[in-house]
Design a protein around this motif. Sequence first.
Motif, PDB file in Angstrom:
ATOM      1  N   VAL A 182       0.849  -1.205   0.000  1.00 30.95           N
ATOM      2  CA  VAL A 182       0.000   0.000   0.000  1.00 30.95           C
ATOM      3  C   VAL A 182       0.880   1.248   0.000  1.00 30.95           C
ATOM      4  O   VAL A 182       0.611   2.205  -0.739  1.00 30.95           O
ATOM      5  CB  VAL A 182      -0.988  -0.017   1.188  1.00 30.95           C
ATOM      6  CG1 VAL A 182      -1.699   1.331   1.322  1.00 30.95           C
ATOM      7  CG2 VAL A 182      -1.997  -1.141   1.028  1.00 30.95           C
ATOM      8  N   CYS A 183       1.949   1.244   0.780  1.00 27.81           N
ATOM      9  CA  CYS A 183       2.861   2.393   0.795  1.00 27.81           C
ATOM     10  C   CYS A 183       3.462   2.633  -0.588  1.00 27.81           C
ATOM     11  O   CYS A 183       3.509   3.776  -1.060  1.00 27.81           O
ATOM     12  CB  CYS A 183       3.982   2.178   1.816  1.00 27.81           C
ATOM     13  SG  CYS A 183       3.445   2.343   3.525  1.00 27.81           S
ATOM     14  N   GLU A 184       3.906   1.569  -1.250  1.00 27.59           N
ATOM     15  CA  GLU A 184       4.470   1.706  -2.595  1.00 27.59           C
ATOM     16  C   GLU A 184       3.429   2.240  -3.573  1.00 27.59           C
ATOM     17  O   GLU A 184       3.744   3.083  -4.421  1.00 27.59           O
ATOM     18  CB  GLU A 184       5.011   0.360  -3.085  1.00 27.59           C
ATOM     19  CG  GLU A 184       6.289  -0.058  -2.404  1.00 27.59           C
ATOM     20  CD  GLU A 184       6.785  -1.425  -2.865  1.00 27.59           C
ATOM     21  OE1 GLU A 184       6.451  -1.838  -3.991  1.00 27.59           O
ATOM     22  OE2 GLU A 184       7.491  -2.065  -2.084  1.00 27.59           O
ATOM     23  N   TYR A 185       2.202   1.741  -3.465  1.00 24.04           N
ATOM     24  CA  TYR A 185       1.138   2.216  -4.348  1.00 24.04           C
ATOM     25  C   TYR A 185       0.894   3.703  -4.140  1.00 24.04           C
ATOM     26  O   TYR A 185       0.803   4.467  -5.109  1.00 24.04           O
ATOM     27  CB  TYR A 185      -0.146   1.415  -4.115  1.00 24.04           C
ATOM     28  CG  TYR A 185      -1.306   1.920  -4.938  1.00 24.04           C
ATOM     29  CD1 TYR A 185      -1.393   1.643  -6.298  1.00 24.04           C
ATOM     30  CD2 TYR A 185      -2.308   2.687  -4.359  1.00 24.04           C
ATOM     31  CE1 TYR A 185      -2.443   2.121  -7.066  1.00 24.04           C
ATOM     32  CE2 TYR A 185      -3.368   3.165  -5.119  1.00 24.04           C
ATOM     33  CZ  TYR A 185      -3.432   2.878  -6.467  1.00 24.04           C
ATOM     34  OH  TYR A 185      -4.465   3.355  -7.219  1.00 24.04           O
ATOM     35  N   LEU A 186       0.799   4.126  -2.871  1.00 22.61           N
ATOM     36  CA  LEU A 186       0.548   5.541  -2.586  1.00 22.61           C
ATOM     37  C   LEU A 186       1.687   6.414  -3.099  1.00 22.61           C
ATOM     38  O   LEU A 186       1.450   7.494  -3.647  1.00 22.61           O
ATOM     39  CB  LEU A 186       0.326   5.739  -1.082  1.00 22.61           C
ATOM     40  CG  LEU A 186      -0.964   5.137  -0.528  1.00 22.61           C
ATOM     41  CD1 LEU A 186      -0.981   5.211   0.992  1.00 22.61           C
ATOM     42  CD2 LEU A 186      -2.188   5.813  -1.123  1.00 22.61           C
ATOM     43  N   ASP A 234      -4.753  12.039  -6.132  1.00 20.82           N
ATOM     44  CA  ASP A 234      -5.745  11.360  -5.305  1.00 20.82           C
ATOM     45  C   ASP A 234      -6.146  10.030  -5.935  1.00 20.82           C
ATOM     46  O   ASP A 234      -6.000   9.821  -7.138  1.00 20.82           O
ATOM     47  CB  ASP A 234      -7.002  12.226  -5.142  1.00 20.82           C
ATOM     48  CG  ASP A 234      -6.779  13.380  -4.180  1.00 20.82           C
ATOM     49  OD1 ASP A 234      -5.875  13.287  -3.333  1.00 20.82           O
ATOM     50  OD2 ASP A 234      -7.521  14.372  -4.284  1.00 20.82           O
ATOM     51  N   THR A 235      -6.668   9.161  -5.096  1.00 17.61           N
ATOM     52  CA  THR A 235      -7.194   7.887  -5.575  1.00 17.61           C
ATOM     53  C   THR A 235      -8.505   7.602  -4.860  1.00 17.61           C
ATOM     54  O   THR A 235      -8.708   8.049  -3.732  1.00 17.61           O
ATOM     55  CB  THR A 235      -6.193   6.736  -5.354  1.00 17.61           C
ATOM     56  OG1 THR A 235      -6.709   5.555  -5.954  1.00 17.61           O
ATOM     57  CG2 THR A 235      -5.936   6.469  -3.880  1.00 17.61           C
ATOM     58  N   ASP A 236      -9.382   6.911  -5.521  1.00 17.02           N
ATOM     59  CA  ASP A 236     -10.650   6.509  -4.914  1.00 17.02           C
ATOM     60  C   ASP A 236     -10.716   4.987  -4.882  1.00 17.02           C
ATOM     61  O   ASP A 236     -10.200   4.327  -5.775  1.00 17.02           O
ATOM     62  CB  ASP A 236     -11.843   7.027  -5.734  1.00 17.02           C
ATOM     63  CG  ASP A 236     -11.986   8.536  -5.660  1.00 17.02           C
ATOM     64  OD1 ASP A 236     -11.577   9.115  -4.641  1.00 17.02           O
ATOM     65  OD2 ASP A 236     -12.500   9.125  -6.625  1.00 17.02           O
ATOM     66  N   GLY A 237     -11.356   4.456  -3.878  1.00 17.72           N
ATOM     67  CA  GLY A 237     -11.597   3.019  -3.830  1.00 17.72           C
ATOM     68  C   GLY A 237     -10.397   2.184  -3.448  1.00 17.72           C
ATOM     69  O   GLY A 237     -10.335   1.003  -3.792  1.00 17.72           O
ATOM     70  N   LEU A 238      -9.439   2.763  -2.730  1.00 21.91           N
ATOM     71  CA  LEU A 238      -8.242   2.020  -2.353  1.00 21.91           C
ATOM     72  C   LEU A 238      -8.574   0.792  -1.515  1.00 21.91           C
ATOM     73  O   LEU A 238      -8.001  -0.279  -1.709  1.00 21.91           O
ATOM     74  CB  LEU A 238      -7.258   2.927  -1.603  1.00 21.91           C
ATOM     75  CG  LEU A 238      -5.961   2.273  -1.145  1.00 21.91           C
ATOM     76  CD1 LEU A 238      -5.169   1.743  -2.338  1.00 21.91           C
ATOM     77  CD2 LEU A 238      -5.119   3.247  -0.337  1.00 21.91           C
ATOM     78  N   TYR A 239      -9.520   0.933  -0.607  1.00 19.03           N
ATOM     79  CA  TYR A 239      -9.891  -0.184   0.272  1.00 19.03           C
ATOM     80  C   TYR A 239     -10.347  -1.385  -0.554  1.00 19.03           C
ATOM     81  O   TYR A 239      -9.849  -2.501  -0.388  1.00 19.03           O
ATOM     82  CB  TYR A 239     -10.996   0.265   1.232  1.00 19.03           C
ATOM     83  CG  TYR A 239     -11.390  -0.788   2.235  1.00 19.03           C
ATOM     84  CD1 TYR A 239     -10.627  -0.992   3.375  1.00 19.03           C
ATOM     85  CD2 TYR A 239     -12.522  -1.573   2.047  1.00 19.03           C
ATOM     86  CE1 TYR A 239     -10.974  -1.959   4.304  1.00 19.03           C
ATOM     87  CE2 TYR A 239     -12.878  -2.539   2.960  1.00 19.03           C
ATOM     88  CZ  TYR A 239     -12.107  -2.723   4.087  1.00 19.03           C
ATOM     89  OH  TYR A 239     -12.452  -3.690   4.998  1.00 19.03           O
TER      90      TYR A 239
END
Length: 78
Positions: free
Chosen positions: A15-19, A26-31
Amino acid sequence: MNDHHSQKHCTYMAVCEYLESLSGHDTDGLYDLVLAETERGMIKAVLEWHKGNRSKTARTLGITRTTLRTKMNKLKIK
């Protein structure tokens, strides 16, 4: 098990690498994205472990074969 090899740590790092790859966007729907990708990887790994045997895979995952089939269809796993 070493914490650097735990599922929790691997998920955290992914998740850290993705962010970081978003470069401030911004991103939506990460969860939902993380849950789907984690589930997809887990199902594929267990399927491979059991050489494609869906009954054994479902048993290992603790779900029914019907649930496994539904998840495989939803996640587009062949």
